[in-house]
Design an enzyme around this catalytic site. Structure first.
Site, PDB file in Angstrom:
ATOM      1  N   ASP A  86       5.846  10.333  20.784  1.00  0.00           N
ATOM      2  CA  ASP A  86       4.813   9.770  19.917  1.00  0.00           C
ATOM      3  C   ASP A  86       5.046   8.274  19.756  1.00  0.00           C
ATOM      4  O   ASP A  86       4.099   7.485  19.712  1.00  0.00           O
ATOM      5  CB  ASP A  86       4.853  10.422  18.532  1.00  0.00           C
ATOM      6  N   LYS A 116      11.283  10.761  20.591  1.00  0.00           N
ATOM      7  CA  LYS A 116       9.952  11.274  20.262  1.00  0.00           C
ATOM      8  C   LYS A 116       8.925  10.410  20.983  1.00  0.00           C
ATOM      9  O   LYS A 116       8.750   9.233  20.668  1.00  0.00           O
ATOM     10  CB  LYS A 116       9.690  11.239  18.761  1.00  0.00           C
ATOM     11  N   GLU A 125      10.147  11.878   7.045  1.00  0.00           N
ATOM     12  CA  GLU A 125       8.894  11.547   6.360  1.00  0.00           C
ATOM     13  C   GLU A 125       9.207  11.130   4.929  1.00  0.00           C
ATOM     14  O   GLU A 125      10.233  11.520   4.365  1.00  0.00           O
ATOM     15  CB  GLU A 125       7.954  12.760   6.326  1.00  0.00           C
ATOM     16  N   ARG A 140      -0.137   8.057   7.635  1.00  0.00           N
ATOM     17  CA  ARG A 140      -1.570   8.191   7.353  1.00  0.00           C
ATOM     18  C   ARG A 140      -2.383   6.981   7.792  1.00  0.00           C
ATOM     19  O   ARG A 140      -3.602   6.957   7.594  1.00  0.00           O
ATOM     20  CB  ARG A 140      -1.784   8.439   5.852  1.00  0.00           C
ATOM     21  N   HIS A 179       0.867  -1.189   0.000  1.00  0.00           N
ATOM     22  CA  HIS A 179       0.000   0.000   0.000  1.00  0.00           C
ATOM     23  C   HIS A 179       0.897   1.232   0.000  1.00  0.00           C
ATOM     24  O   HIS A 179       1.903   1.281   0.726  1.00  0.00           O
ATOM     25  CB  HIS A 179      -0.897  -0.016   1.229  1.00  0.00           C
TER      26      HIS A 179
END
Length: 397
Positions: A277, A275, A46, A250, A18
């Site tokens: 996150d 990080k 990214e 995403r 994907h």
């Protein structure tokens, strides 16, 4: 079944090919390449992919020497993309643009110099709220729809090398019916898979039924009225970035717990463990799983909030959705007594400064029983029970 007690939960997964997952894998492969040479590397990268072009951008401060074109080529080869998957015209050249600079000095100063120096307080790399979840309904301590969707996509990717007509792109979606909290049926399955133009729909459907669904779905949950939709839009010949742009981060629900738990901080892939996150999300899962494994609750969601530059969390909350054998506040107190939830403590206890991330960028970051992941270990449940008992004794006094 009494329809009043039926609850439907749907989750999806996507295959390694994907476009969004391709970008996640590129970002984490770059992170691994830096950590392999420099465990103190600061990486926030990214990836973006579209027809004929891949862009890698972000901030990296590292001593490592890395070949980005080789990393991207390696991910492409592992996935099994063809040039038709990458470019509008398969005879075109694929362009890679690298736009990287060093980490902001303000962020660097807030975090600290070294994630390996145990004597130094390591500040969180950003603010945010990280969420971890666990449930006793599966051996993986994960929601069943999430587990089954990942199984379908992983099975398709395993079959690709020996199935010439099967492309690299695709996704799966599973709906599970719960009666009084117990899975009782799979009312709907949706599978979309890329394929060669020469294969007919009937053959694809037969293949999916026999080689995929029949291998990974519990037979007792498949009913006569289960709706099975294979490539419901029709043909799926063109796939990969040539068909649809991809971008890191995403697929947050796919990476975590589907729709069952809250979505916390930002994306996981492409970020070093300073990080929160990333590291905070792993820690929250570790905490939640140990709570459920200790039989303190059947379901548990843990939220940990941080402020940039500060090592201690600004809040730690536990929600057992009414399934806890003791109060949530008592479990919270036990968590704070047992777990070091500072960034330095998490990195140390979960060994996060290693190149382990590229293999996590597909099929989810949690419940991966085929991988030895520290945040999936059940190694603090007895300490949690002891801490909760001490808390109870204090309250009685």
């Amino acid at each position: 079944m009494n329809e009043k007690n039926i609850r439907l939960v749907t989750a999806e997964s996507v295959r390694a090919g994907h476009p969004d997952k391709f970008c996640d894998q590129v970002a984490d492969a770059i992170l691994d390449a830096h950590l392999r040479q420099d465990p103190n590397a600061r990486v926030a990268v990214e990836a973006f992919a579209t027809a004929g072009k891949i862009v890698v951008g972000g901030e990296i401060t590292s001593k490592a020497k890395v070949s980005y074109d080789k990393i991207v080529a390696g991910v492409i080869n592992r996935i099994g993309y063809t040039m038709e998957d990458l470019c509008e015209n398969p005879h075109d050249l694929l362009e890679l643009e690298v736009c990287l600079h060093e980490q902001s000095p303000d962020i660097s100063a807030a975090v600290g110099k070294s994630m390996l120096d145990a004597g130094e307080a390591l500040g969180a790399g950003d603010q945010g709220i990280m969420v971890g979840y666990a449930a006793s309904e599966t051996a993986e301590y994960m929601p069943l729809p999430v587990v089954l969707a990942h199984r379908i996509c992983k099975r398709l990717d395993e079959l690709k090398p020996t199935t010439p007509w099967l492309g690299a792109d695709g996704k799966a979606q599973i709906t599970v019916a719960y009666e009084n909290g117990v899975p009782v049926a799979v009312p709907a399955v949706v599978v979309s898979l890329q394929h060669d133009a020469g294969i007919d729909h009937k053959s694809i459907r037969r293949f999916i039924g026999k080689e995929v669904l029949g291998k990974v779905l519990p037979r007792e949950l498949l009913k006569e009225d289960t709706s099975i939709l294979i490539n419901p839009s029709g043909k799926f010949v063109l796939g990969g970035p040539a068909a649809d742009a991809g971008l890191t981060g995403r697929k947050l629900a796919v990476d975590q717990y589907g729709p069952v738990a809250h979505i916390g901080g930002g994306a996981l892939s492409g970020k070093d463990p300073t990080k929160v996150d990333r590291s905070g999300a792993y820690a929250a899962r570790w905490v939640a799983k140990n709570i459920v494994a200790a039989d303190m609750a059947k379901r548990c969601e843990v939220q940990i909030a941080y402020a940039i530059g500060k090592s201690e969390p600004v809040s730690v909350t536990v929600d057992t959705f009414g399934t806890g054998v003791v109060s949530d506040s008592r479990i919270e107190a036990a968590v704070k007594a047992v777990f070091d939830l500072t960034p330095a403590g998490i990195i140390r206890d979960l060994k996060l400064n290693r190149p382990i991330y590229s293999r996590l960028a597909r099929y989810g970051h949690f419940g991966r029983t085929e991988l030895e992941l520290p945040w999936e270990e059940i190694n603090r449940k007895y300490e949690l029970l002891s801490a909760a008992l001490k808390q109870s004794v204090r309250q009685e006094r």
